[in-house]
Design a protein around this motif. Sequence first.
Motif, PDB file in Angstrom:
ATOM      1  N   ARG A  67      10.366  31.799 -16.827  1.00  0.00           N
ATOM      2  CA  ARG A  67       8.884  31.411 -17.325  1.00  0.00           C
ATOM      3  C   ARG A  67       8.487  30.013 -16.754  1.00  0.00           C
ATOM      4  NH1 ARG A  67       5.540  33.993 -20.815  1.00  0.00           N
ATOM      5  NH2 ARG A  67       6.110  36.111 -20.997  1.00  0.00           N
ATOM      6  N   GLY A  68       9.425  29.280 -15.774  1.00  0.00           N
ATOM      7  CA  GLY A  68       9.195  28.214 -15.482  1.00  0.00           C
ATOM      8  C   GLY A  68       9.182  26.659 -16.205  1.00  0.00           C
ATOM      9  N   PHE A  69      10.215  26.598 -17.329  1.00  0.00           N
ATOM     10  CA  PHE A  69      10.305  25.475 -18.102  1.00  0.00           C
ATOM     11  C   PHE A  69      11.690  24.826 -17.619  1.00  0.00           C
ATOM     12  CE2 PHE A  69       7.857  28.391 -20.942  1.00  0.00           C
ATOM     13  CZ  PHE A  69       6.749  27.481 -21.319  1.00  0.00           C
ATOM     14  N   TYR A  70      11.228  23.542 -17.712  1.00  0.00           N
ATOM     15  CA  TYR A  70      12.563  22.789 -17.306  1.00  0.00           C
ATOM     16  C   TYR A  70      13.639  22.539 -18.467  1.00  0.00           C
ATOM     17  CZ  TYR A  70       9.390  21.114 -13.527  1.00  0.00           C
ATOM     18  OH  TYR A  70       8.593  21.112 -12.675  1.00  0.00           O
ATOM     19  N   SER A  71      14.652  22.263 -18.064  1.00  0.00           N
ATOM     20  CA  SER A  71      15.998  22.241 -19.071  1.00  0.00           C
ATOM     21  C   SER A  71      15.338  21.302 -20.280  1.00  0.00           C
ATOM     22  CB  SER A  71      17.224  21.620 -18.407  1.00  0.00           C
ATOM     23  OG  SER A  71      16.791  20.237 -18.061  1.00  0.00           O
ATOM     24  N   GLU A  72      14.737  20.201 -20.109  1.00  0.00           N
ATOM     25  CA  GLU A  72      14.571  19.476 -21.576  1.00  0.00           C
ATOM     26  C   GLU A  72      13.306  20.437 -22.202  1.00  0.00           C
ATOM     27  OE1 GLU A  72      11.865  17.864 -18.363  1.00  0.00           O
ATOM     28  OE2 GLU A  72      14.068  18.146 -18.552  1.00  0.00           O
ATOM     29  N   GLY A  92      -2.084  30.202 -16.159  1.00  0.00           N
ATOM     30  CA  GLY A  92      -0.577  30.370 -16.648  1.00  0.00           C
ATOM     31  C   GLY A  92      -0.210  29.876 -17.862  1.00  0.00           C
ATOM     32  N   ILE A  93      -0.932  28.596 -18.245  1.00  0.00           N
ATOM     33  CA  ILE A  93      -0.528  28.413 -19.630  1.00  0.00           C
ATOM     34  C   ILE A  93      -1.050  29.473 -20.570  1.00  0.00           C
ATOM     35  CG2 ILE A  93      -1.388  26.625 -21.395  1.00  0.00           C
ATOM     36  CD1 ILE A  93      -1.498  24.437 -19.221  1.00  0.00           C
ATOM     37  N   ASN A  94      -2.086  29.886 -20.399  1.00  0.00           N
ATOM     38  CA  ASN A  94      -2.302  31.209 -21.386  1.00  0.00           C
ATOM     39  C   ASN A  94      -1.344  32.288 -21.179  1.00  0.00           C
ATOM     40  OD1 ASN A  94      -4.590  29.753 -22.105  1.00  0.00           O
ATOM     41  ND2 ASN A  94      -6.098  30.663 -20.610  1.00  0.00           N
ATOM     42  N   LYS A  95      -0.955  32.487 -20.394  1.00  0.00           N
ATOM     43  CA  LYS A  95       0.217  33.353 -20.129  1.00  0.00           C
ATOM     44  C   LYS A  95       1.716  32.726 -20.554  1.00  0.00           C
ATOM     45  CE  LYS A  95      -2.119  35.521 -16.133  1.00  0.00           C
ATOM     46  NZ  LYS A  95      -2.009  35.944 -14.879  1.00  0.00           N
ATOM     47  N   GLY A  96       1.955  31.634 -20.946  1.00  0.00           N
ATOM     48  CA  GLY A  96       2.925  31.251 -21.220  1.00  0.00           C
ATOM     49  C   GLY A  96       3.857  30.712 -20.187  1.00  0.00           C
ATOM     50  N   HIS A  97       3.278  30.349 -19.103  1.00  0.00           N
ATOM     51  CA  HIS A  97       4.212  30.028 -17.910  1.00  0.00           C
ATOM     52  C   HIS A  97       4.354  28.461 -18.068  1.00  0.00           C
ATOM     53  CE1 HIS A  97       2.580  33.563 -15.532  1.00  0.00           C
ATOM     54  NE2 HIS A  97       3.541  34.034 -16.592  1.00  0.00           N
ATOM     55  N   GLY A  98       5.428  27.790 -17.620  1.00  0.00           N
ATOM     56  CA  GLY A  98       5.777  26.605 -17.620  1.00  0.00           C
ATOM     57  C   GLY A  98       5.551  26.122 -16.428  1.00  0.00           C
ATOM     58  N   PRO A  99       5.407  24.345 -16.323  1.00  0.00           N
ATOM     59  CA  PRO A  99       5.268  23.855 -15.007  1.00  0.00           C
ATOM     60  C   PRO A  99       5.918  23.960 -13.809  1.00  0.00           C
ATOM     61  CG  PRO A  99       6.582  22.503 -16.675  1.00  0.00           C
ATOM     62  CD  PRO A  99       6.351  23.812 -17.274  1.00  0.00           C
ATOM     63  N   ALA A 100       7.252  24.482 -13.789  1.00  0.00           N
ATOM     64  CA  ALA A 100       7.709  24.841 -12.647  1.00  0.00           C
ATOM     65  C   ALA A 100       7.298  25.966 -12.070  1.00  0.00           C
ATOM     66  CB  ALA A 100       9.394  24.794 -13.000  1.00  0.00           C
ATOM     67  N   PHE A 159       6.634  21.352 -24.329  1.00  0.00           N
ATOM     68  CA  PHE A 159       7.471  21.447 -25.321  1.00  0.00           C
ATOM     69  C   PHE A 159       7.139  22.452 -26.219  1.00  0.00           C
ATOM     70  CE2 PHE A 159       8.438  17.396 -23.435  1.00  0.00           C
ATOM     71  CZ  PHE A 159      10.005  17.449 -23.160  1.00  0.00           C
ATOM     72  N   GLU A 160       6.093  22.143 -26.645  1.00  0.00           N
ATOM     73  CA  GLU A 160       5.543  23.460 -27.737  1.00  0.00           C
ATOM     74  C   GLU A 160       5.115  24.630 -27.267  1.00  0.00           C
ATOM     75  OE1 GLU A 160       5.210  23.161 -31.210  1.00  0.00           O
ATOM     76  OE2 GLU A 160       6.499  21.254 -30.685  1.00  0.00           O
ATOM     77  N   LEU A 161       4.717  24.681 -25.902  1.00  0.00           N
ATOM     78  CA  LEU A 161       4.452  26.072 -25.259  1.00  0.00           C
ATOM     79  C   LEU A 161       5.950  26.699 -25.037  1.00  0.00           C
ATOM     80  CD1 LEU A 161       2.481  27.906 -24.015  1.00  0.00           C
ATOM     81  CD2 LEU A 161       2.934  26.660 -21.864  1.00  0.00           C
ATOM     82  N   ALA A 162       6.837  26.094 -24.748  1.00  0.00           N
ATOM     83  CA  ALA A 162       8.168  26.761 -24.718  1.00  0.00           C
ATOM     84  C   ALA A 162       8.571  27.271 -26.088  1.00  0.00           C
ATOM     85  CB  ALA A 162       9.027  25.664 -24.163  1.00  0.00           C
ATOM     86  N   ALA A 195      13.025  23.973 -27.297  1.00  0.00           N
ATOM     87  CA  ALA A 195      12.662  25.348 -27.674  1.00  0.00           C
ATOM     88  C   ALA A 195      13.763  25.879 -28.584  1.00  0.00           C
ATOM     89  CB  ALA A 195      12.079  26.007 -26.651  1.00  0.00           C
ATOM     90  N   LEU A 196      14.942  25.704 -28.184  1.00  0.00           N
ATOM     91  CA  LEU A 196      16.226  26.207 -28.765  1.00  0.00           C
ATOM     92  C   LEU A 196      16.774  25.697 -29.833  1.00  0.00           C
ATOM     93  CD1 LEU A 196      18.407  27.051 -25.687  1.00  0.00           C
ATOM     94  CD2 LEU A 196      17.066  28.832 -26.879  1.00  0.00           C
ATOM     95  N   SER A 197      16.321  24.151 -30.143  1.00  0.00           N
ATOM     96  CA  SER A 197      16.542  23.441 -31.137  1.00  0.00           C
ATOM     97  C   SER A 197      15.655  23.658 -32.431  1.00  0.00           C
ATOM     98  CB  SER A 197      16.744  22.053 -30.899  1.00  0.00           C
ATOM     99  OG  SER A 197      15.355  21.618 -30.568  1.00  0.00           O
ATOM    100  N   VAL A 198      14.293  24.096 -31.875  1.00  0.00           N
ATOM    101  CA  VAL A 198      13.345  24.651 -32.993  1.00  0.00           C
ATOM    102  C   VAL A 198      13.719  25.887 -33.681  1.00  0.00           C
ATOM    103  CG1 VAL A 198      11.020  24.575 -33.573  1.00  0.00           C
ATOM    104  CG2 VAL A 198      11.883  22.930 -31.949  1.00  0.00           C
ATOM    105  N   VAL A 199      14.155  25.997 -34.938  1.00  0.00           N
ATOM    106  CA  VAL A 199      14.414  26.927 -35.541  1.00  0.00           C
ATOM    107  C   VAL A 199      13.748  27.161 -36.894  1.00  0.00           C
ATOM    108  CG1 VAL A 199      16.345  28.372 -36.567  1.00  0.00           C
ATOM    109  CG2 VAL A 199      16.729  27.128 -34.546  1.00  0.00           C
ATOM    110  N   GLU A 200      13.240  28.172 -37.010  1.00  0.00           N
ATOM    111  CA  GLU A 200      12.576  28.091 -38.450  1.00  0.00           C
ATOM    112  C   GLU A 200      12.866  29.537 -39.288  1.00  0.00           C
ATOM    113  OE1 GLU A 200       8.359  29.007 -37.641  1.00  0.00           O
ATOM    114  OE2 GLU A 200       8.125  27.046 -36.620  1.00  0.00           O
ATOM    115  N   GLU A 201      12.926  29.186 -40.522  1.00  0.00           N
ATOM    116  CA  GLU A 201      13.920  30.175 -41.359  1.00  0.00           C
ATOM    117  C   GLU A 201      12.797  31.076 -42.218  1.00  0.00           C
ATOM    118  OE1 GLU A 201      16.882  31.259 -40.851  1.00  0.00           O
ATOM    119  OE2 GLU A 201      17.482  29.885 -39.297  1.00  0.00           O
TER     120      GLU A 201
END
Length: 151
Positions: free
Chosen positions: A135-140, A67-75, A103-106, A145-151
């Motif tokens: 994908r199963g990620f929790y709100s935190e 699941g981690i390799n597929k990008g699935h979260g803990p939930a 967090f990094e996976l998200a 993930a939404l706060s990490v922005v790269e330009e």
Amino acid sequence: MTDCPRKIIMESITRMLARREHAYHELLRKLSQKGFALADCVPVVDEYKSAGIQSDARYAEMRVRSGINKGHGPARLKADCQQWDIDERYVTQAFEECQADWFELAVVVRHKRFGTGAARDSKDKSKQIRFLQYRGFYSEHIQYALSVVEE
């Protein structure tokens, strides 16, 4: 139970476990779908379990790694394991052993799907949130993930 169905059940279980790990209840479901009586299957699957050939702990480890390799979260991974009645302690143990940074996976999953820039508007942000929830990620994890922005 006569010897012949037992032998066929054992061969079926061996073939299934040779391909990949299976949960206890998953094996029983597959055997019953093949037309075997549940009363005939349970003792054989129990033998495999007591011999250590079938293990719900190994299934949980395999499921979490996959699941981690597929990008699935803990939930989502917990829900997948609960579907097969895997004990919560096996899932927790698998999470500890894999030492995933959720967090990094998200962030990686979000960037792969939506790019590295910020959400364009509230509709785009909602779409990204729903995707990460699916994908199963929790709100935190999602907020990070939404706060990490790269330009």
